[in-house]
Design a protein around this motif. Structure first.
Motif, PDB file in Angstrom:
ATOM      1  N   CYS A 168      -9.928   7.410  -7.418  1.00 34.00           N
ATOM      2  CA  CYS A 168     -10.133   6.244  -6.560  1.00 34.00           C
ATOM      3  C   CYS A 168     -11.005   5.197  -7.231  1.00 34.00           C
ATOM      4  CB  CYS A 168     -10.797   6.660  -5.243  1.00 34.00           C
ATOM      5  SG  CYS A 168      -9.928   7.922  -4.310  1.00 34.00           S
ATOM      6  N   GLU A 176     -10.082   2.480  -2.703  1.00 40.09           N
ATOM      7  CA  GLU A 176      -8.686   2.238  -3.100  1.00 40.09           C
ATOM      8  C   GLU A 176      -8.193   3.440  -3.923  1.00 40.09           C
ATOM      9  OE1 GLU A 176      -6.273  -0.808  -6.082  1.00 40.09           O
ATOM     10  OE2 GLU A 176      -8.200  -1.427  -5.220  1.00 40.09           O
ATOM     11  N   GLN A 206       1.527   6.128   1.649  1.00 38.72           N
ATOM     12  CA  GLN A 206       0.202   5.621   1.286  1.00 38.72           C
ATOM     13  C   GLN A 206      -0.731   5.659   2.494  1.00 38.72           C
ATOM     14  OE1 GLN A 206       0.026   1.915  -0.961  1.00 38.72           O
ATOM     15  NE2 GLN A 206       2.129   2.200  -1.673  1.00 38.72           N
ATOM     16  N   ASP A 207      -0.255   5.191   3.638  1.00 37.01           N
ATOM     17  CA  ASP A 207      -1.095   5.167   4.841  1.00 37.01           C
ATOM     18  C   ASP A 207      -1.511   6.577   5.253  1.00 37.01           C
ATOM     19  OD1 ASP A 207      -0.837   2.440   4.912  1.00 37.01           O
ATOM     20  OD2 ASP A 207       0.797   2.437   6.400  1.00 37.01           O
ATOM     21  N   TYR A 210      -4.371   7.794   3.057  1.00 34.38           N
ATOM     22  CA  TYR A 210      -5.660   7.195   3.434  1.00 34.38           C
ATOM     23  C   TYR A 210      -6.212   7.863   4.690  1.00 34.38           C
ATOM     24  CZ  TYR A 210      -5.689   3.397  -0.006  1.00 34.38           C
ATOM     25  OH  TYR A 210      -5.753   2.671  -1.175  1.00 34.38           O
ATOM     26  N   GLU A 214      -9.720   9.801   5.186  1.00 29.78           N
ATOM     27  CA  GLU A 214     -10.651   9.334   6.209  1.00 29.78           C
ATOM     28  C   GLU A 214     -11.055  10.459   7.152  1.00 29.78           C
ATOM     29  OE1 GLU A 214     -11.104   5.582   9.314  1.00 29.78           O
ATOM     30  OE2 GLU A 214      -9.431   5.679   7.907  1.00 29.78           O
ATOM     31  N   ASN A 219     -14.249   7.316   3.383  1.00 28.94           N
ATOM     32  CA  ASN A 219     -13.813   6.091   4.035  1.00 28.94           C
ATOM     33  C   ASN A 219     -14.667   4.913   3.597  1.00 28.94           C
ATOM     34  OD1 ASN A 219     -16.242   6.634   5.345  1.00 28.94           O
ATOM     35  ND2 ASN A 219     -15.218   7.564   7.118  1.00 28.94           N
TER      36      ASN A 219
END
Length: 270
Positions: A168, A176, A206-207, A210, A214, A219
């Motif tokens: 990341c 990211e 991708q979502d 994430y 999180e 996050n």
């Protein structure tokens, strides 16, 4: 004829009177000259030219090192007076934080669920990107930078098993994802295939990734914490580095200082 030569031979072979002795070479008196007294041109108590050159060289080096020490002391004091670093925290939310003093990384660890072990390694600031921002009242434009932190997230479910590793970029207020791959505990190739760039994956995938991070506390709040933490660590490590260099020069300078003092004393008593 013989009668004439005989008296001549007798006169040659017969010693003459004491007033006309013939001096035999080995009986010649010898002339003994007193040895010349050598007067030294230099005072023997003076150091040799080589010692003098060494003394001058050491004095110059000592002056140079003394100036470096003065600058280091001033810079250390300036940093401490302007904004002294804080004591690093050891926890953030559910993570324990290892400062790893003297290194360019920090480590964070936590457990998640029944069997997940999460390990995070984050660098100090390792890059930046320019950003354009609005100026002051004049409405002009100014240029600023966003600092970058590299973060590696390692999630494993059982020790000794494969782990999900996510690379990341951490910006001041967001994380990211760049890449993810499965890391094997052993027999890992030197250059494994790490998959495509994260941005090339399907948007829904991708979502979901994430959301996966999180849920584990990785996050935007962690991004803000890491940037604040690294600003403090950057100052702490900078002061530590200057103190280490200063200590090294002080120890290295003690030997030449003794030599310089000795030479100065020697010149003063001559």
């Amino acid at each position: 004829m013989a009668l004439l030569l005989r008296p001549l031979r007798n006169s040659i072979s017969r010693p003459s009177s004491s007033s006309s002795k013939i001096l035999i070479p080995h009986q010649l008196p010898s002339l003994r000259l007193a040895p010349e007294k050598q007067v030294p041109l230099l005072n023997p108590n003076l150091p040799s030219p080589q010692s003098a050159r060494t003394y001058i060289s050491e004095m110059r080096k000592s002056a140079f090192e003394g100036n470096m020490l003065r600058l280091l002391r001033n810079e250390i004091q300036y940093e401490l007076d302007r904004s002294p670093p804080n004591q690093p925290v050891s926890e953030f939310n559910s993570f324990t934080v290892d400062n790893r003093s003297g290194e360019q990384w920090i480590s964070l660890k936590r457990k998640f669920g029944h069997n997940e072990e999460i390990k995070i390694e984050a660098t100090m600031f390792d890059g930046s990107v320019p950003i354009t921002k609005s100026g002051g009242g004049g409405g002009g434009l100014g240029e600023d930078v966003q600092l970058h932190i590299t973060m590696v997230v390692n999630i494993s479910k059982e020790e000794g098993r494969n782990a999900l590793e996510i690379m990341c970029s951490v910006w001041p207020d967001t994380i990211e994802i760049n890449k993810l791959f499965i890391r094997k505990p052993e027999n890992m190739p030197a250059q494994p295939y790490t998959g495509p760039e994260f941005k090339e994956l399907d948007d829904e995938l991708q979502d979901s990734l994430y959301e996966f991070l999180e849920a584990r506390g990785i996050n935007d709040d962690l991004a803000i914490f890491l940037h604040s933490y690294m600003k403090n660590k950057d100052k702490t490590e900078f002061i530590r580095w200057m103190r280490t260099v200063k200590s090294y020069i002080e120890k290295k300078k003690s030997g030449p200082r003794l030599l310089a003092s000795f030479m100065k004393m020697l010149y003063s008593i001559i």
